[in-house]
Design a protein around this motif. Sequence first.
Motif, PDB file in Angstrom:
ATOM      1  N   LEU A 117       0.866  -1.055  -0.048  1.00 20.85           N
ATOM      2  CA  LEU A 117       0.014  -0.010  -0.300  1.00 20.85           C
ATOM      3  C   LEU A 117       0.789   1.352   0.003  1.00 20.85           C
ATOM      4  N   VAL A 118       1.922   1.391   0.691  1.00 23.25           N
ATOM      5  CA  VAL A 118       2.840   2.284   1.066  1.00 23.25           C
ATOM      6  C   VAL A 118       3.537   2.986  -0.380  1.00 23.25           C
ATOM      7  N   TRP A 119       3.837   1.549  -0.986  1.00 22.30           N
ATOM      8  CA  TRP A 119       4.754   1.847  -2.335  1.00 22.30           C
ATOM      9  C   TRP A 119       3.751   2.419  -3.225  1.00 22.30           C
ATOM     10  N   LEU A 120       2.591   1.523  -3.480  1.00 25.74           N
ATOM     11  CA  LEU A 120       1.320   2.132  -4.245  1.00 25.74           C
ATOM     12  C   LEU A 120       1.135   3.691  -4.246  1.00 25.74           C
ATOM     13  N   LEU A 121       1.053   4.246  -2.882  1.00 22.93           N
ATOM     14  CA  LEU A 121       0.919   5.621  -2.581  1.00 22.93           C
ATOM     15  C   LEU A 121       1.868   6.435  -3.283  1.00 22.93           C
ATOM     16  N   GLY A 122       3.415   5.886  -3.099  1.00 28.35           N
ATOM     17  CA  GLY A 122       4.478   6.598  -3.604  1.00 28.35           C
ATOM     18  C   GLY A 122       4.385   6.592  -5.380  1.00 28.35           C
ATOM     19  N   TRP A 123       3.848   5.252  -5.770  1.00 33.84           N
ATOM     20  CA  TRP A 123       3.955   5.309  -7.097  1.00 33.84           C
ATOM     21  C   TRP A 123       2.775   5.954  -7.979  1.00 33.84           C
ATOM     22  N   GLY A 124       1.717   5.832  -7.309  1.00 36.65           N
ATOM     23  CA  GLY A 124       0.453   6.530  -8.117  1.00 36.65           C
ATOM     24  C   GLY A 124       0.419   7.857  -8.249  1.00 36.65           C
ATOM     25  N   ALA A 125       1.239   8.561  -7.345  1.00 35.50           N
ATOM     26  CA  ALA A 125       1.082  10.045  -7.818  1.00 35.50           C
ATOM     27  C   ALA A 125       1.963  10.493  -9.101  1.00 35.50           C
ATOM     28  N   ASN A 126       2.618   9.679  -9.467  1.00 40.24           N
ATOM     29  CA  ASN A 126       3.605   9.733 -10.516  1.00 40.24           C
ATOM     30  C   ASN A 126       4.526  11.328 -10.256  1.00 40.24           C
ATOM     31  N   SER A 127       5.142  11.067  -9.037  1.00 34.94           N
ATOM     32  CA  SER A 127       5.897  12.296  -8.776  1.00 34.94           C
ATOM     33  C   SER A 127       7.223  11.647  -8.082  1.00 34.94           C
ATOM     34  N   THR A 128       8.387  12.314  -8.469  1.00 36.65           N
ATOM     35  CA  THR A 128       9.805  11.589  -7.977  1.00 36.65           C
ATOM     36  C   THR A 128       9.832  11.644  -6.306  1.00 36.65           C
ATOM     37  N   TYR A 129       9.452  12.504  -5.784  1.00 32.38           N
ATOM     38  CA  TYR A 129       9.531  12.313  -4.352  1.00 32.38           C
ATOM     39  C   TYR A 129       8.704  11.246  -3.815  1.00 32.38           C
ATOM     40  N   GLY A 130       7.473  11.064  -4.368  1.00 31.56           N
ATOM     41  CA  GLY A 130       6.643   9.898  -3.735  1.00 31.56           C
ATOM     42  C   GLY A 130       7.176   8.463  -4.308  1.00 31.56           C
ATOM     43  N   LEU A 131       7.799   8.732  -5.393  1.00 27.89           N
ATOM     44  CA  LEU A 131       8.505   7.295  -5.889  1.00 27.89           C
ATOM     45  C   LEU A 131       9.717   7.020  -4.735  1.00 27.89           C
ATOM     46  N   VAL A 132      10.606   8.060  -4.599  1.00 19.46           N
ATOM     47  CA  VAL A 132      11.540   7.544  -3.824  1.00 19.46           C
ATOM     48  C   VAL A 132      11.144   7.497  -2.406  1.00 19.46           C
ATOM     49  N   GLY A 133      10.101   7.933  -2.006  1.00 17.30           N
ATOM     50  CA  GLY A 133       9.771   7.704  -0.460  1.00 17.30           C
ATOM     51  C   GLY A 133       9.243   6.287  -0.734  1.00 17.30           C
ATOM     52  N   GLY A 134       8.393   5.727  -1.595  1.00 17.05           N
ATOM     53  CA  GLY A 134       7.925   4.411  -1.531  1.00 17.05           C
ATOM     54  C   GLY A 134       9.143   3.390  -1.549  1.00 17.05           C
ATOM     55  N   TYR A 135      10.101   3.776  -2.128  1.00 14.04           N
ATOM     56  CA  TYR A 135      11.195   2.767  -2.155  1.00 14.04           C
ATOM     57  C   TYR A 135      11.930   2.900  -0.821  1.00 14.04           C
ATOM     58  N   ARG A 136      12.064   4.113  -0.382  1.00 18.20           N
ATOM     59  CA  ARG A 136      12.969   4.200   0.915  1.00 18.20           C
ATOM     60  C   ARG A 136      12.126   3.356   2.032  1.00 18.20           C
ATOM     61  N   PHE A 137      10.544   3.377   2.090  1.00 13.48           N
ATOM     62  CA  PHE A 137       9.831   2.627   2.979  1.00 13.48           C
ATOM     63  C   PHE A 137      10.097   1.149   2.707  1.00 13.48           C
ATOM     64  N   LEU A 138      10.137   0.587   1.411  1.00 12.86           N
ATOM     65  CA  LEU A 138      10.307  -0.751   1.199  1.00 12.86           C
ATOM     66  C   LEU A 138      11.877  -1.152   1.924  1.00 12.86           C
ATOM     67  N   ALA A 139      12.736  -0.333   1.717  1.00  4.76           N
ATOM     68  CA  ALA A 139      14.170  -0.562   1.939  1.00  4.76           C
ATOM     69  C   ALA A 139      14.122  -0.731   3.584  1.00  4.76           C
ATOM     70  N   GLY A 140      13.463   0.325   4.250  1.00  3.92           N
ATOM     71  CA  GLY A 140      13.290   0.124   5.461  1.00  3.92           C
ATOM     72  C   GLY A 140      12.650  -0.995   6.060  1.00  3.92           C
ATOM     73  N   ALA A 141      11.504  -1.357   5.510  1.00  4.21           N
ATOM     74  CA  ALA A 141      10.803  -2.642   5.645  1.00  4.21           C
ATOM     75  C   ALA A 141      11.609  -3.890   5.639  1.00  4.21           C
ATOM     76  N   LEU A 142      12.233  -3.814   4.741  1.00  5.84           N
ATOM     77  CA  LEU A 142      13.245  -5.124   4.843  1.00  5.84           C
ATOM     78  C   LEU A 142      14.009  -5.283   6.053  1.00  5.84           C
ATOM     79  N   GLY A 143      14.212  -3.903   6.715  1.00  6.91           N
ATOM     80  CA  GLY A 143      14.943  -4.161   7.761  1.00  6.91           C
ATOM     81  C   GLY A 143      14.242  -4.498   8.971  1.00  6.91           C
ATOM     82  N   TYR A 144      12.651  -4.071   8.920  1.00  7.60           N
ATOM     83  CA  TYR A 144      12.168  -4.414  10.351  1.00  7.60           C
ATOM     84  C   TYR A 144      11.339  -5.694  10.291  1.00  7.60           C
ATOM     85  N   GLU A 145      10.989  -6.133   9.147  1.00  9.46           N
ATOM     86  CA  GLU A 145       9.854  -7.068   8.913  1.00  9.46           C
ATOM     87  C   GLU A 145      10.359  -8.344   9.444  1.00  9.46           C
ATOM     88  N   LEU A 146      11.629  -9.047   8.944  1.00  4.67           N
ATOM     89  CA  LEU A 146      11.924 -10.114   9.358  1.00  4.67           C
ATOM     90  C   LEU A 146      12.385 -10.306  11.092  1.00  4.67           C
TER      91      LEU A 146
END
Lengths: 308, 183
Positions: free
Chosen positions: A114-143
Amino acid sequence: MGTGGPSAALLAVGLLALAAVMAASAHGVLAERASGGSAARGLTRPFSEAARLLRQRRRATVAADRLLWRSGGAGLGVIPLLMVAVVPVGGTALFDSAVGVVWFNTADVIVWALVWLLGWGANSTYGLVGGYRFLAGALGYELPLMFALTAPAVAAASLRVSDVVAAQRDLWFVVWMPVAFVVMCLGIAGFSVWGPLSPGAATDLAGGVLAELSGPDRLLVQAGRYLLLAAGSAVAVCLFLGGGSGPLLPEGLWLLVKTVVLLGVLVVLRRRLPLLRPDRFLEIGWLILLPATLLQLLVVSVVVVGGR
Amino acid sequence: MLVVFVILAVIAVLAGAMVFVVDSMARATYALAVSFIAVGVALLVLRLEYLGVITILMMVMEMAIMAIYMIMFMGMNPALMPMSMVHGKRAALGAAIGTFLLLVVGILLVPWPVRPEPAAASTQELGSALMGSKMLVMMTVSPIMFAAIVAGVSLASARTRYDRFGDDLDHAPTDPQPGGVGR
């Protein structure tokens, strides 16, 4: 323990919303006082912010993927409800699933999408970078979070949340699973894109995944983040802090009190912790948190097997 | 119950077909996620709670990870632009029909076990199967998968440990970004 009807649903959702608003207000007060404002204005900040956003016009971006963008926002409103569905409120859970702990884990993993989709959907650079940042952080906390969730389930010999609550009648799990509890709290901040784990929505990215969100869409996402925080805390209370058990007060009230106290601690800690950048946090997650959680799980398993 | 199952099955198939109809990588990825979620909910309807929930968990996570790779490893970032989701149509069509026929024949020919009623403790049964009769398979599959992941990462990584620690692996690591634990 049974499965509740519409009244139980209303109760659970009402308590969840109440806890979320209290957390948002508490954060408002601390933020206002830190910047020299009035505490009263901070207290009503969730409401004034909601009123402001409801009247705001939607901002449109070029070639936005509206379907995915809006699904991301709407989903963040739904996921916390799915999380509290397995929380036993006053003896009944909405959906007292035999695999409640995995259900909660699944709900928090859907936040990834959902967070990645939020970042992707806006078609904005900041949003997309934010979405990827979230996923990168998620890899750290999820396991670490996944293994932290396993510990109470192993101790209770059940994935059913009400069984885990019942297994803590004599001793809260937080007493002998402190590491798992801390990791769980970190995970809650993570999937709520909140506090130290919110680099995906950080101000250095003009808000990241929130950058282009406006009006009701933004309100939904902001409310969703606090609802996620509250729902995660409620589940943490059930898994580590004895759920609704306590003297004198009814079960539902104890659950609410414990959840609000935990939320309060998280809100206060938020202002004392730095933002954990994904490049830093990933290493912390995999080299410190993951082995620590596995050791915790080993201790729990040995205690459980030895106690049989 | 049957109606719910049929609706979920139709959603799963339609969402799966959408993967090849849409013109955006993101939409294709999440159409596939929707298809898998429908399959997971169908498993829930069949009272296979653990399998259903874990299917949704794994697949949504996998799609999110796929979104990382699809931007990271695609040259010129076509993933950000509208693009066709099909290529090598004839071979793909043949492979798809062949696989479908194989699976259908398998489904029809396998002697399915008959159970009088839904298993009460399917999670437990799954657990004892994994740790009992299927133990050897699981113990063999795990290291192979793990080796494949490690091999894949080291092949894909531009900087190896020799770049980081020097030819004799005795230098302090020279990383463009310091990690979080102060190495």
